[in-house]
Design a protein around this motif. Structure first.
Motif, PDB file in Angstrom:
ATOM      1  N   LEU A 258      32.579 -24.316 -24.906  1.00  0.00           N
ATOM      2  CA  LEU A 258      33.030 -23.380 -23.889  1.00  0.00           C
ATOM      3  C   LEU A 258      33.964 -24.127 -22.941  1.00  0.00           C
ATOM      4  N   GLN A 259      34.950 -23.404 -22.430  1.00  0.00           N
ATOM      5  CA  GLN A 259      35.790 -23.944 -21.372  1.00  0.00           C
ATOM      6  C   GLN A 259      35.772 -22.951 -20.227  1.00  0.00           C
ATOM      7  N   PHE A 260      35.645 -23.442 -19.017  1.00  0.00           N
ATOM      8  CA  PHE A 260      35.490 -22.575 -17.851  1.00  0.00           C
ATOM      9  C   PHE A 260      36.741 -22.607 -16.972  1.00  0.00           C
ATOM     10  N   PRO A 261      36.918 -21.597 -16.130  1.00  0.00           N
ATOM     11  CA  PRO A 261      38.126 -21.532 -15.292  1.00  0.00           C
ATOM     12  C   PRO A 261      38.281 -22.710 -14.339  1.00  0.00           C
ATOM     13  N   ASN A 262      37.179 -23.405 -14.045  1.00  0.00           N
ATOM     14  CA  ASN A 262      37.260 -24.521 -13.092  1.00  0.00           C
ATOM     15  C   ASN A 262      37.561 -25.836 -13.798  1.00  0.00           C
ATOM     16  N   TYR A 263      38.082 -25.770 -15.033  1.00  0.00           N
ATOM     17  CA  TYR A 263      38.497 -26.925 -15.832  1.00  0.00           C
ATOM     18  C   TYR A 263      37.323 -27.742 -16.350  1.00  0.00           C
ATOM     19  N   SER A 264      36.107 -27.226 -16.258  1.00  0.00           N
ATOM     20  CA  SER A 264      34.975 -27.892 -16.894  1.00  0.00           C
ATOM     21  C   SER A 264      34.772 -27.301 -18.288  1.00  0.00           C
ATOM     22  N   SER A 265      34.043 -28.021 -19.105  1.00  0.00           N
ATOM     23  CA  SER A 265      33.788 -27.534 -20.459  1.00  0.00           C
ATOM     24  C   SER A 265      32.458 -28.064 -20.956  1.00  0.00           C
ATOM     25  N   GLU A 266      31.983 -27.473 -22.031  1.00  0.00           N
ATOM     26  CA  GLU A 266      30.720 -27.862 -22.644  1.00  0.00           C
ATOM     27  C   GLU A 266      30.875 -27.984 -24.145  1.00  0.00           C
ATOM     28  N   LEU A 267      30.118 -28.915 -24.706  1.00  0.00           N
ATOM     29  CA  LEU A 267      29.960 -29.018 -26.150  1.00  0.00           C
ATOM     30  C   LEU A 267      28.489 -28.774 -26.438  1.00  0.00           C
ATOM     31  N   ASN A 268      28.197 -27.812 -27.278  1.00  0.00           N
ATOM     32  CA  ASN A 268      26.827 -27.499 -27.667  1.00  0.00           C
ATOM     33  C   ASN A 268      26.630 -27.821 -29.141  1.00  0.00           C
ATOM     34  N   VAL A 269      25.537 -28.476 -29.439  1.00  0.00           N
ATOM     35  CA  VAL A 269      25.203 -28.763 -30.829  1.00  0.00           C
ATOM     36  C   VAL A 269      23.789 -28.262 -31.086  1.00  0.00           C
ATOM     37  N   ASN A 270      23.658 -27.375 -32.057  1.00  0.00           N
ATOM     38  CA  ASN A 270      22.350 -26.839 -32.425  1.00  0.00           C
ATOM     39  C   ASN A 270      21.787 -27.571 -33.644  1.00  0.00           C
ATOM     40  N   ALA A 271      20.481 -27.459 -33.815  1.00  0.00           N
ATOM     41  CA  ALA A 271      19.812 -28.015 -35.004  1.00  0.00           C
ATOM     42  C   ALA A 271      20.270 -29.440 -35.280  1.00  0.00           C
ATOM     43  N   LEU A 272      20.080 -30.313 -34.315  1.00  0.00           N
ATOM     44  CA  LEU A 272      20.574 -31.688 -34.408  1.00  0.00           C
ATOM     45  C   LEU A 272      20.094 -32.398 -35.668  1.00  0.00           C
ATOM     46  N   GLU A 273      21.006 -33.157 -36.232  1.00  0.00           N
ATOM     47  CA  GLU A 273      20.707 -33.985 -37.404  1.00  0.00           C
ATOM     48  C   GLU A 273      20.902 -35.448 -37.024  1.00  0.00           C
ATOM     49  N   LEU A 274      20.280 -36.327 -37.807  1.00  0.00           N
ATOM     50  CA  LEU A 274      20.380 -37.759 -37.515  1.00  0.00           C
ATOM     51  C   LEU A 274      21.848 -38.220 -37.493  1.00  0.00           C
ATOM     52  N   ASP A 275      22.661 -37.651 -38.376  1.00  0.00           N
ATOM     53  CA  ASP A 275      24.071 -38.037 -38.457  1.00  0.00           C
ATOM     54  C   ASP A 275      24.897 -37.580 -37.259  1.00  0.00           C
ATOM     55  N   ASP A 276      24.301 -36.779 -36.392  1.00  0.00           N
ATOM     56  CA  ASP A 276      25.016 -36.356 -35.185  1.00  0.00           C
ATOM     57  C   ASP A 276      25.013 -37.456 -34.127  1.00  0.00           C
ATOM     58  N   SER A 277      24.259 -38.510 -34.371  1.00  0.00           N
ATOM     59  CA  SER A 277      24.236 -39.635 -33.440  1.00  0.00           C
ATOM     60  C   SER A 277      25.630 -40.261 -33.384  1.00  0.00           C
ATOM     61  N   ALA A 278      26.200 -40.276 -32.176  1.00  0.00           N
ATOM     62  CA  ALA A 278      27.576 -40.757 -32.022  1.00  0.00           C
ATOM     63  C   ALA A 278      27.935 -40.757 -30.547  1.00  0.00           C
ATOM     64  N   LEU A 279      29.134 -41.261 -30.267  1.00  0.00           N
ATOM     65  CA  LEU A 279      29.723 -41.150 -28.938  1.00  0.00           C
ATOM     66  C   LEU A 279      30.578 -39.890 -28.939  1.00  0.00           C
ATOM     67  N   TYR A 280      30.350 -39.005 -27.978  1.00  0.00           N
ATOM     68  CA  TYR A 280      31.123 -37.768 -27.891  1.00  0.00           C
ATOM     69  C   TYR A 280      32.095 -37.884 -26.722  1.00  0.00           C
ATOM     70  N   LEU A 281      33.342 -37.685 -27.038  1.00  0.00           N
ATOM     71  CA  LEU A 281      34.408 -37.863 -26.065  1.00  0.00           C
ATOM     72  C   LEU A 281      35.065 -36.537 -25.732  1.00  0.00           C
ATOM     73  N   CYS A 282      35.331 -36.355 -24.470  1.00  0.00           N
ATOM     74  CA  CYS A 282      36.068 -35.200 -23.991  1.00  0.00           C
ATOM     75  C   CYS A 282      37.447 -35.695 -23.549  1.00  0.00           C
ATOM     76  N   ALA A 283      38.468 -34.929 -23.852  1.00  0.00           N
ATOM     77  CA  ALA A 283      39.824 -35.314 -23.460  1.00  0.00           C
ATOM     78  C   ALA A 283      40.556 -34.090 -22.933  1.00  0.00           C
ATOM     79  N   SER A 284      41.278 -34.253 -21.853  1.00  0.00           N
ATOM     80  CA  SER A 284      42.015 -33.117 -21.307  1.00  0.00           C
ATOM     81  C   SER A 284      43.483 -33.462 -21.147  1.00  0.00           C
ATOM     82  N   SER A 285      44.289 -32.441 -21.102  1.00  0.00           N
ATOM     83  CA  SER A 285      45.729 -32.665 -20.958  1.00  0.00           C
ATOM     84  C   SER A 285      46.388 -31.434 -20.371  1.00  0.00           C
TER      85      SER A 285
END
Lengths: 115, 111
Positions: B67-94
């Motif tokens: 989701l991205q919101f009008p105030n320039y914030s955003s969310e990443l949602n991950v359901n049903a997590l798996e072991l392979d989802d282990s990682a560094l999650y990066l957000c980038a804006s431009s």
């Protein structure tokens, strides 16, 4: 889709020497090529970028060259310092109509500068 | 100092759980992208939002959503997590064709 290859995966140089990291890309439509420096806990910092209408760009000790015909671009760091030690990533994207395309990254190069 | 702030910095979740990662972009940055970086790999594009609409997606399953919101914030949602989802999650804006600014990331560990 776009694919970016980066070499070498590790690079060790003596302080004061130069370091060169090379990347190749597959999609000739890519027109924006940034380089990022990633340090633990500090995120990914954009250090230099180049667009396809330019062949070379320099910023103090850092320079990037682009060869569109061969589809490769390189990062050059001169007079390396210990604080240059980090993981460097190249990336490619296609920007069109004022819109920012997503970045396709190489796998990174771990640069170690020995004092 | 980066103008993109991500929270939390570290997170441990159990397989099958759901997680929400948050990103606060610089004011005026109307494009936000999320990337997944596995250990020893380059960041992989998950999806991009422009003016609160998804306008690009990488090779990730639908259980990755955003989701991205009008105030320039955003969310990443991950359901049903798996072991392979282990990682560094990066957000980038431009802003339009200017370069992306990355946050420091959220280190997700799935056990």
């Amino acid at each position: 889709g776009e694919n970016v290859e980066q070499h070498p995966s590790t690079l060790s140089v003596q302080e004061g020497d130069s370091a060169v990291i090379k990347c190749t890309y597959s999609d000739s439509a890519s027109n924006y090529f940034p380089w990022y420096k990633q340090e633990l806990g500090k995120g990914s910092q954009l250090i230099i970028d180049i667009r396809s209408n330019v062949g070379e760009k320099k910023d103090q000790r850092i320079a990037v060259t682009l060869n569109k015909t061969a589809k490769h671009f390189s990062l050059h760091i001169t007079e390396t310092q210990p604080e240059d030690s980090a993981v460097y990533f190249c990336a490619a994207s296609m920007n069109y109509g004022g819109s920012q395309g997503n970045l396709i990254f190489g796998k990174g190069t771990k640069l170690s500068v020995k004092p | 100092e980066t103008g993109v702030t991500q929270s939390p910095t570290h997170l441990i979740k159990t397989r099958g759980q759901q997680v929400t990662l948050r990103c606060s972009s610089q004011s005026g940055h109307n494009t936000v992208s999320w990337y997944q970086q596995a250990l020893g790999q380059g960041p992989q594009f998950i999806f991009q939002y422009y003016r609160e609409e998804e306008n690009g997606r990488g090779n990730f399953p639908p259980r990755f959503s955003g989701l991205q919101f009008p105030n320039y914030s955003s969310e990443l949602n991950v359901n049903a997590l798996e072991l392979d989802d282990s990682a560094l999650y990066l957000c980038a804006s431009s802003v339009r064709t200017y370069g992306y600014t990355f946050g420091s990331g959220t280190r997700l560990t799935v056990v």
